[in-house]
Enzyme design. Structure first.
Site, PDB file in Angstrom:
ATOM      1  N   GLY A  33       0.822  -1.207   0.000  1.00 10.28           N
ATOM      2  CA  GLY A  33       0.000   0.000   0.000  1.00 10.28           C
ATOM      3  C   GLY A  33       0.853   1.253   0.000  1.00 10.28           C
ATOM      4  O   GLY A  33       1.888   1.308   0.658  1.00 10.28           O
ATOM      5  N   ARG A  94       0.972  -5.302  -5.746  1.00  6.70           N
ATOM      6  CA  ARG A  94       1.185  -6.524  -4.979  1.00  6.70           C
ATOM      7  C   ARG A  94       1.481  -7.654  -5.966  1.00  6.70           C
ATOM      8  O   ARG A  94       0.883  -7.718  -7.027  1.00  6.70           O
ATOM      9  CB  ARG A  94      -0.039  -6.842  -4.124  1.00  6.70           C
ATOM     10  N   ASP A 125       4.953  -4.528   6.333  1.00 10.55           N
ATOM     11  CA  ASP A 125       5.426  -5.835   6.768  1.00 10.55           C
ATOM     12  C   ASP A 125       5.467  -6.860   5.647  1.00 10.55           C
ATOM     13  O   ASP A 125       6.384  -7.676   5.571  1.00 10.55           O
ATOM     14  CB  ASP A 125       4.589  -6.345   7.944  1.00 10.55           C
ATOM     15  N   THR A 148       4.295   2.659   5.812  1.00 12.84           N
ATOM     16  CA  THR A 148       2.945   2.143   6.027  1.00 12.84           C
ATOM     17  C   THR A 148       2.224   3.043   7.011  1.00 12.84           C
ATOM     18  O   THR A 148       2.778   3.397   8.057  1.00 12.84           O
ATOM     19  CB  THR A 148       2.963   0.697   6.569  1.00 12.84           C
ATOM     20  N   ASP A 150      -0.175   2.256   8.891  1.00 10.29           N
ATOM     21  CA  ASP A 150      -0.637   1.519  10.067  1.00 10.29           C
ATOM     22  C   ASP A 150       0.331   1.593  11.246  1.00 10.29           C
ATOM     23  O   ASP A 150      -0.043   1.278  12.375  1.00 10.29           O
ATOM     24  CB  ASP A 150      -0.863   0.044   9.719  1.00 10.29           C
ATOM     25  N   ASP A 152       2.693  -0.383  12.068  1.00  6.54           N
ATOM     26  CA  ASP A 152       2.617  -1.701  12.695  1.00  6.54           C
ATOM     27  C   ASP A 152       3.887  -2.525  12.549  1.00  6.54           C
ATOM     28  O   ASP A 152       3.844  -3.765  12.570  1.00  6.54           O
ATOM     29  CB  ASP A 152       1.427  -2.484  12.133  1.00  6.54           C
ATOM     30  N   ARG A 194      -5.915  -3.143   9.880  1.00  6.21           N
ATOM     31  CA  ARG A 194      -6.464  -4.506   9.924  1.00  6.21           C
ATOM     32  C   ARG A 194      -5.964  -5.271  11.135  1.00  6.21           C
ATOM     33  O   ARG A 194      -6.708  -6.031  11.755  1.00  6.21           O
ATOM     34  CB  ARG A 194      -6.078  -5.242   8.632  1.00  6.21           C
TER      35      ARG A 194
END
Length: 345
Positions: A33, A94, A125, A148, A150, A152, A194
């Site tokens: 992303g 992707r 990740d 990213t 996120d 994360d 997510r």
């Protein structure tokens, strides 16, 4: 700037390809992303490498482009006037093919053909997991930059794009608050994340939302129920709940269904911010972080580092092994969740 595509002919088996231990050419790609800050990172890597006498080759559409040979040499003018742009000029995609041995063999053939001696991979990740696999399989130097929204990845206080995404969420919720107050309404706002509640929790803190429903804490559901059962609060006739899109939370629609079942007297509305969180011009913090990480990535490669992600800890650049970075450790601080609970009273 034109993108050049070339047909791929794998040719010789990968293990027969010659390898050079000296880094003269660095390849750079963005994967997964997109995130605000990727373009400033591309700019930083390109100009740092050129300043140190290296060649730079841009790889379009991530690992997919590496397999297809969509590669061209970058010069300093190729990255002019991009620091303020969202998205990624290298594009992203992707690639399921890269997860196969045959796909990685094609990617390796193109690396050798283009005489690329090391890679800088900008992504999350999944992108770093692919980099770790490829680096191990071909004993090839790769350094990652965490891109990213996120936030994360383990081993870094912040990832590129997270701060800009939080500003986008805050701006959207500020506007929703006007309507919520005007109509005595309850809004449930779904944000990305997510597997991580970073955006939901910090977005709630920044915007003054009453509750954040996140996958890391089951107690977030209890806090939401308590807030609704008490009639929001005496001095307030509206409320905003921010929920992470995670399957563990059920997303905004799942939360609204539970509210309707338990509290049919309230009118709850769903707002899903979606991909708007990824877009927009990167904020100052993301531009600065990307610039610092890009320099650190090139210098790490020249210093003999490999299979590491550039992170930031206590405002200092650090090298984090891929295995640690993608460990899926929670980046949520219990203290932040406690603060939200106190301020929502």
């Amino acid at each position: 700037m034109k993108e050049e595509s070339q047909a791929v002919t794998p040719g010789t088996a990968p293990e027969q390809f010659p390898r050079s231990t000296e880094i003269r050419t660095i390849g750079i790609l963005t994967s997964g992303g997109d995130a605000p800050g990727m373009n400033p990172a591309i700019r930083s890597v390109t100009r740092t490498a050129i300043a140190k006498g290296l060649k730079v080759k841009g790889i379009y559409r991530g690992y997919k482009g590496l397999i297809e040979g969509s590669i061209r040499e970058f010069h300093t003018e190729d990255v002019s006037n991009i620091i303020q742009r969202g998205g990624t000029i290298l594009k992203t995609a992707r690639s399921m093919e890269f997860m196969t041995k045959e796909g990685r063999s094609k990617a390796w053939a193109n690396i050798v053909r283009e005489e690329i001696d090391a890679l800088v991979v900008i992504g999350g990740d999944g992108s770093l997991s692919g980099a770790q696999m490829f680096a191990k399989e071909y004993d090839f130097p790769i350094v990652g930059i965490p891109g990213t929204i996120d936030n994360d990845l383990a081993g870094t206080d912040r990832t590129l794009g997270a701060d800009t995404a939080l500003n986008t969420i805050m701006d959207a919720v500020d506007k929703l608050r006007d309507t919520a107050s005007s109509h005595d309404r309850l809004f449930v706002v779904e944000v990305m994340g997510r597997n991580s509640g970073f955006l939901a929790l910090n977005g709630a803190l920044a915007s003054g939302a009453e509750v954040a429903v996140i996958p890391e804490y089951h107690s977030s559901e209890e806090q939401m129920n308590n807030m609704i059962s008490s009639g929001f609060r005496k001095s307030k006739n509206s409320a905003i709940i921010i929920v992470a899109e995670s399957p563990k939370t059920g997303g905004a629609n799942g939360v609204v269904e539970r509210i309707k079942a338990a509290h049919p007297e309230y009118e709850a509305r769903v707002v899903i911010l979606g991909y708007i969180q990824r877009g927009g011009s990167p904020c100052a913090q993301d531009r600065i972080l990307a610039s610092r990480m890009g320099v650190a990535a090139v210098e790490a490669l020249l210093d003999g580092q490999r299979n590491v992600m550039i992170g930031i800890q206590n405002d200092s650049m650090v090298n984090v092994s891929f295995s640690k970075a993608i460990k899926k450790e929670s980046v949520i601080r219990e203290e932040d969740y406690r603060v939200l609970g106190l301020l929502a009273l």
